[in-house]
Design a protein around this motif. Structure first.
Motif, PDB file in Angstrom:
ATOM      1  N   ALA A  22      46.647  32.351   2.621  1.00 28.28           N
ATOM      2  CA  ALA A  22      46.766  33.441   1.646  1.00 28.28           C
ATOM      3  C   ALA A  22      48.114  34.136   1.789  1.00 28.28           C
ATOM      4  CB  ALA A  22      45.621  34.438   1.828  1.00 28.28           C
ATOM      5  N   ALA A  23      48.569  34.337   3.030  1.00 23.95           N
ATOM      6  CA  ALA A  23      49.867  34.964   3.261  1.00 23.95           C
ATOM      7  C   ALA A  23      50.994  34.082   2.733  1.00 23.95           C
ATOM      8  CB  ALA A  23      50.055  35.255   4.746  1.00 23.95           C
ATOM      9  N   GLN A  24      50.862  32.774   2.941  1.00 21.77           N
ATOM     10  CA  GLN A  24      51.869  31.846   2.422  1.00 21.77           C
ATOM     11  C   GLN A  24      51.881  31.864   0.900  1.00 21.77           C
ATOM     12  OE1 GLN A  24      50.785  28.152   4.265  1.00 21.77           O
ATOM     13  NE2 GLN A  24      51.885  28.606   6.150  1.00 21.77           N
ATOM     14  N   ASP A  25      50.691  31.888   0.292  1.00 20.61           N
ATOM     15  CA  ASP A  25      50.605  31.948  -1.169  1.00 20.61           C
ATOM     16  C   ASP A  25      51.293  33.207  -1.686  1.00 20.61           C
ATOM     17  OD1 ASP A  25      49.151  29.593  -1.263  1.00 20.61           O
ATOM     18  OD2 ASP A  25      47.216  30.587  -1.539  1.00 20.61           O
ATOM     19  N   ALA A  26      51.027  34.349  -1.041  1.00 24.34           N
ATOM     20  CA  ALA A  26      51.621  35.623  -1.483  1.00 24.34           C
ATOM     21  C   ALA A  26      53.134  35.601  -1.304  1.00 24.34           C
ATOM     22  CB  ALA A  26      50.996  36.788  -0.721  1.00 24.34           C
ATOM     23  N   GLU A  30      55.703  35.947  -4.362  1.00 18.67           N
ATOM     24  CA  GLU A  30      56.729  36.989  -4.481  1.00 18.67           C
ATOM     25  C   GLU A  30      58.015  36.389  -5.057  1.00 18.67           C
ATOM     26  OE1 GLU A  30      58.854  40.497  -1.837  1.00 18.67           O
ATOM     27  OE2 GLU A  30      57.666  38.976  -0.805  1.00 18.67           O
ATOM     28  N   LYS A  31      58.344  35.188  -4.628  1.00 19.30           N
ATOM     29  CA  LYS A  31      59.542  34.521  -5.160  1.00 19.30           C
ATOM     30  C   LYS A  31      59.370  34.187  -6.635  1.00 19.30           C
ATOM     31  CE  LYS A  31      60.808  32.655  -0.700  1.00 19.30           C
ATOM     32  NZ  LYS A  31      60.722  31.519   0.190  1.00 19.30           N
ATOM     33  N   VAL A  32      58.204  33.674  -7.008  1.00 19.82           N
ATOM     34  CA  VAL A  32      57.938  33.328  -8.407  1.00 19.82           C
ATOM     35  C   VAL A  32      57.913  34.588  -9.265  1.00 19.82           C
ATOM     36  CG1 VAL A  32      56.274  32.270 -10.005  1.00 19.82           C
ATOM     37  CG2 VAL A  32      56.681  31.226  -7.768  1.00 19.82           C
ATOM     38  N   PHE A  33      57.395  35.688  -8.705  1.00 21.02           N
ATOM     39  CA  PHE A  33      57.291  36.941  -9.459  1.00 21.02           C
ATOM     40  C   PHE A  33      58.658  37.447  -9.927  1.00 21.02           C
ATOM     41  CE2 PHE A  33      57.015  41.557  -9.926  1.00 21.02           C
ATOM     42  CZ  PHE A  33      55.992  41.647 -10.848  1.00 21.02           C
ATOM     43  N   VAL A 118      51.453  33.890  -7.420  1.00 22.40           N
ATOM     44  CA  VAL A 118      51.671  35.173  -8.093  1.00 22.40           C
ATOM     45  C   VAL A 118      50.406  36.019  -8.027  1.00 22.40           C
ATOM     46  CG1 VAL A 118      52.081  36.272 -10.338  1.00 22.40           C
ATOM     47  CG2 VAL A 118      53.544  34.401  -9.578  1.00 22.40           C
ATOM     48  N   ILE A 119      49.264  35.410  -8.224  1.00 30.17           N
ATOM     49  CA  ILE A 119      47.998  36.147  -8.155  1.00 30.17           C
ATOM     50  C   ILE A 119      47.795  36.702  -6.745  1.00 30.17           C
ATOM     51  CG2 ILE A 119      45.485  35.939  -8.307  1.00 30.17           C
ATOM     52  CD1 ILE A 119      46.076  33.839 -10.613  1.00 30.17           C
ATOM     53  N   ALA A 120      48.058  35.892  -5.717  1.00 28.72           N
ATOM     54  CA  ALA A 120      47.932  36.359  -4.323  1.00 28.72           C
ATOM     55  C   ALA A 120      48.913  37.495  -4.050  1.00 28.72           C
ATOM     56  CB  ALA A 120      48.166  35.204  -3.360  1.00 28.72           C
TER      57      ALA A 120
END
Length: 132
Positions: A22-26, A30-33, A118-120
């Protein structure tokens, strides 16, 4: 090993894998956001831009942020809906297709892992912009 001890050990092992994922997804999200940041803000001090600020988005009523002028198309799309992971995933894949006529001029995130990230990332922020 007793069955209840084995079950607890298995649950702990699974949890240790889920948290880093989950931390990796977030972090990836953040980069995609950054693609979204021209129109949306998140975090402490976030304010509406061309699009609404996204603090506390998960669990918020679709088109439900006070003080933002949503399009009629998004209000119609949002009737009876709350932003959850499934609704946000579907919307982010194709915003124009999900809510034809909405103001969002973004083509969408076609890659599953980008939407998941992005959701994470967004799920980390409470309504005041603090990370949970």
């Amino acid at each position: 090993m007793k069955p209840h001890v084995a079950a607890a050990a298995a649950a702990l092992a699974l949890a240790s894998f889920a948290a880093p994922a989950a931390a990796q997804d977030a972090a990836a999200g953040e980069k995609v956001f950054k693609r979204c940041a021209a129109c949306h803000a998140v975090g402490e001090g976030a304010a509406n831009k061309a699009g609404p600020e996204l603090n506390g988005l998960i669990g918020r009523k679709v088109a439900g942020l006070d003080g933002y002028a949503y399009s009629a198309a998004l209000k119609t799309y949002g009737e009876g809906k709350t932003w959850d992971e499934a609704t946000l995933d579907q919307f982010l894949a194709d915003p124009r297709g999900a809510a034809p006529g909405n103001k969002m001029a973004f083509a969408g995130l076609k890659k599953d892992d980008e939407r998941k990230g992005v959701i994470a990332y967004l799920a980390q922020f409470d309504a005041g912009g603090a990370k949970k």
